[in-house]
Design a protein around this motif. Sequence first.
Motif, mmCIF file in Angstrom:
data_model
loop_
_atom_site.group_PDB
_atom_site.id
_atom_site.type_symbol
_atom_site.label_atom_id
_atom_site.label_comp_id
_atom_site.label_asym_id
_atom_site.label_seq_id
_atom_site.Cartn_x
_atom_site.Cartn_y
_atom_site.Cartn_z
ATOM 1 N N PHE A 170 0.853 -1.191 0.000
ATOM 2 C CA PHE A 170 0.000 0.000 0.000
ATOM 3 C C PHE A 170 0.886 1.236 0.000
ATOM 4 N N THR A 171 0.550 2.200 -0.836
ATOM 5 C CA THR A 171 1.344 3.418 -0.934
ATOM 6 C C THR A 171 0.461 4.550 -1.448
ATOM 7 N N VAL A 172 0.968 5.767 -1.331
ATOM 8 C CA VAL A 172 0.246 6.943 -1.805
ATOM 9 C C VAL A 172 0.629 7.194 -3.262
ATOM 10 N N VAL A 173 -0.387 7.339 -4.098
ATOM 11 C CA VAL A 173 -0.177 7.529 -5.525
ATOM 12 C C VAL A 173 -0.921 8.784 -5.974
ATOM 13 N N GLU A 174 -0.282 9.571 -6.822
ATOM 14 C CA GLU A 174 -0.955 10.718 -7.431
ATOM 15 C C GLU A 174 -1.608 10.265 -8.731
ATOM 16 N N VAL A 175 -2.911 10.478 -8.835
ATOM 17 C CA VAL A 175 -3.658 9.978 -9.988
ATOM 18 C C VAL A 175 -4.361 11.119 -10.703
ATOM 19 N N GLU A 176 -4.739 10.829 -11.925
ATOM 20 C CA GLU A 176 -5.485 11.795 -12.735
ATOM 21 C C GLU A 176 -6.959 11.419 -12.708
ATOM 22 N N SER A 177 -7.784 12.345 -12.243
ATOM 23 C CA SER A 177 -9.219 12.103 -12.202
ATOM 24 C C SER A 177 -9.886 12.719 -13.413
ATOM 25 N N PRO A 178 -11.018 12.184 -13.836
ATOM 26 C CA PRO A 178 -11.670 12.694 -15.047
ATOM 27 C C PRO A 178 -12.167 14.132 -14.918
ATOM 28 N N ASP A 179 -12.667 14.507 -13.740
ATOM 29 C CA ASP A 179 -13.311 15.810 -13.583
ATOM 30 C C ASP A 179 -12.549 16.758 -12.673
ATOM 31 N N GLN A 180 -11.431 16.316 -12.123
ATOM 32 C CA GLN A 180 -10.698 17.151 -11.182
ATOM 33 C C GLN A 180 -9.226 17.194 -11.553
ATOM 34 N N GLU A 181 -8.515 18.032 -10.828
ATOM 35 C CA GLU A 181 -7.073 18.030 -10.982
ATOM 36 C C GLU A 181 -6.508 16.778 -10.311
ATOM 37 N N ASN A 182 -5.206 16.633 -10.420
ATOM 38 C CA ASN A 182 -4.576 15.455 -9.837
ATOM 39 C C ASN A 182 -4.846 15.386 -8.336
ATOM 40 N N MET A 183 -5.064 14.164 -7.861
ATOM 41 C CA MET A 183 -5.329 13.943 -6.440
ATOM 42 C C MET A 183 -4.513 12.755 -5.966
ATOM 43 N N HIS A 184 -4.358 12.651 -4.640
ATOM 44 C CA HIS A 184 -3.604 11.551 -4.049
ATOM 45 C C HIS A 184 -4.567 10.523 -3.458
ATOM 46 N N ILE A 185 -4.259 9.267 -3.668
ATOM 47 C CA ILE A 185 -5.037 8.182 -3.073
ATOM 48 C C ILE A 185 -4.081 7.193 -2.411
ATOM 49 N N CYS A 186 -4.602 6.485 -1.435
ATOM 50 C CA CYS A 186 -3.857 5.382 -0.810
ATOM 51 C C CYS A 186 -4.360 4.095 -1.429
ATOM 52 N N THR A 187 -3.513 3.431 -2.189
ATOM 53 C CA THR A 187 -3.936 2.246 -2.911
ATOM 54 C C THR A 187 -2.829 1.196 -2.870
ATOM 55 N N ILE A 188 -3.142 0.036 -3.367
ATOM 56 C CA ILE A 188 -2.177 -1.059 -3.345
ATOM 57 C C ILE A 188 -1.568 -1.231 -4.735
ATOM 58 N N LYS A 189 -0.243 -1.353 -4.780
ATOM 59 C CA LYS A 189 0.493 -1.541 -6.032
ATOM 60 C C LYS A 189 1.280 -2.847 -5.944
ATOM 61 N N TRP A 190 0.726 -3.885 -6.562
ATOM 62 C CA TRP A 190 1.404 -5.172 -6.563
ATOM 63 C C TRP A 190 2.473 -5.201 -7.661
ATOM 64 N N PRO A 191 3.585 -5.913 -7.405
ATOM 65 C CA PRO A 191 4.600 -6.060 -8.459
ATOM 66 C C PRO A 191 4.056 -6.793 -9.676
ATOM 67 N N GLY A 192 3.079 -7.690 -9.438
ATOM 68 C CA GLY A 192 2.471 -8.439 -10.539
ATOM 69 C C GLY A 192 1.107 -8.947 -10.129
ATOM 70 N N MET A 193 0.274 -9.270 -11.086
ATOM 71 C CA MET A 193 -1.076 -9.732 -10.797
ATOM 72 C C MET A 193 -1.090 -11.094 -10.125
ATOM 73 N N THR A 194 -0.074 -11.914 -10.394
ATOM 74 C CA THR A 194 -0.034 -13.244 -9.780
ATOM 75 C C THR A 194 0.021 -13.152 -8.268
ATOM 76 N N GLY A 195 0.848 -12.251 -7.748
ATOM 77 C CA GLY A 195 0.958 -12.082 -6.303
ATOM 78 C C GLY A 195 -0.348 -11.641 -5.689
ATOM 79 N N ILE A 282 -12.683 -6.390 -6.402
ATOM 80 C CA ILE A 282 -11.644 -5.404 -6.731
ATOM 81 C C ILE A 282 -10.542 -6.076 -7.561
ATOM 82 N N LEU A 283 -10.227 -7.315 -7.203
ATOM 83 C CA LEU A 283 -9.235 -8.070 -7.971
ATOM 84 C C LEU A 283 -9.724 -8.304 -9.397
ATOM 85 N N ALA A 284 -10.993 -8.675 -9.530
ATOM 86 C CA ALA A 284 -11.551 -8.898 -10.866
ATOM 87 C C ALA A 284 -11.636 -7.597 -11.652
ATOM 88 N N ARG A 285 -11.822 -6.485 -10.955
ATOM 89 C CA ARG A 285 -11.893 -5.182 -11.598
ATOM 90 C C ARG A 285 -10.583 -4.853 -12.312
#
Length: 338
Positions: A170-195, A282-285
């Motif tokens: 889990f880490t903080v990521v700056e993302v681009e939203s469709p209707d807003q300026e860039n925002m920060h979210i706390c999300t999970i970044k796996w090295p690969g989908m298998t893990g 969420i995994l299937a998403r």
Amino acid sequence: MGVCPQIQPLHFRNESYFSFFSELRRPGHVAGTTVETLAIAAIFLISVAANAGAVALVTRERRLLANKTVLTLNLFVADMLFVSMIPMIVAVRWTVSWTLGYTACHTVLYVTGTSGCATVSTLASISVERVHAILRMQTIPTLNVRVVCATLTFIWAFSALTSLPLTLFFTVVEVESPDQENMHICTIKWPGMTGDIVWNVVFAVLSFLVPGLTIVLSYSKILQITKSCRRNLWSRDSPSALGESFEYPVSRQDIKLFRTLSVLMLSFIIMWSPIVIISFLILARNFQGHLNVSSTMFFWVVTFTMANSALNPILYSVCQFKNGWHKLCCGSVVAPLK
């Protein structure tokens, strides 16, 4: 058909991320967030009060410390730890963008996962301890400090290790939203989908399926012993045996305790199943970008799951102590009129 703005995927470097508790501002944001705050705050207050009362009740009713008493207290501690992240969740729902920093991002879901795993592991440990005591014919509750310390260490170490990816990835990521300026979210970044797939399956099996089966098998063993003892008692047709006292290896208190554990485990399964299901959604998403799983949906599922921490001490107290709460609040029990 269009996609609602609040469930549009958030992108960073051509990758889509689930925002968990952060969500784009939506129509009626203030009203919706107010309802969310009131609901989860009520669960927080009830959980803290119920678990603190249950701790006081257990220590008052069972002044002699025993293995099962210490494990029961650990159950209530895990429940209180589970809801301790609620203030951070409320803060994120109001700020929308993640403003709590990297440490909080690594902590929120890790503490939640660890304490949840510790809860069900404690229930399983209590059932195993009772079966062991019955098979050893222990009629008086005892406290084995070494065994209890080893059990508690195993519960929390096992829970912390199985939930470790929730803090590592889990880490903080700056993302681009469709209707807003860039925002920060706390999300999970796996090295690969298998893990991601392997961990979701392993965590569900080790943290929920195995402890649940342990409680079911333990309760079945106790029922088997009880029925066997009753058959042996009924088969005593010798006149000399009628006057002999028969001591059941399974006490009524143990039967009541196992029924209580079964009720707690059933409520755990009912209230934790949605969080397991939405985790796989969420995994299937990640494979199918058109699968709509919103942060609002995730929030209400987590809120429903956290209600289990308020329900556990209430169910335990009702099943184990009939007049306990009245004694605790009033200091005495009013004797019925004759």
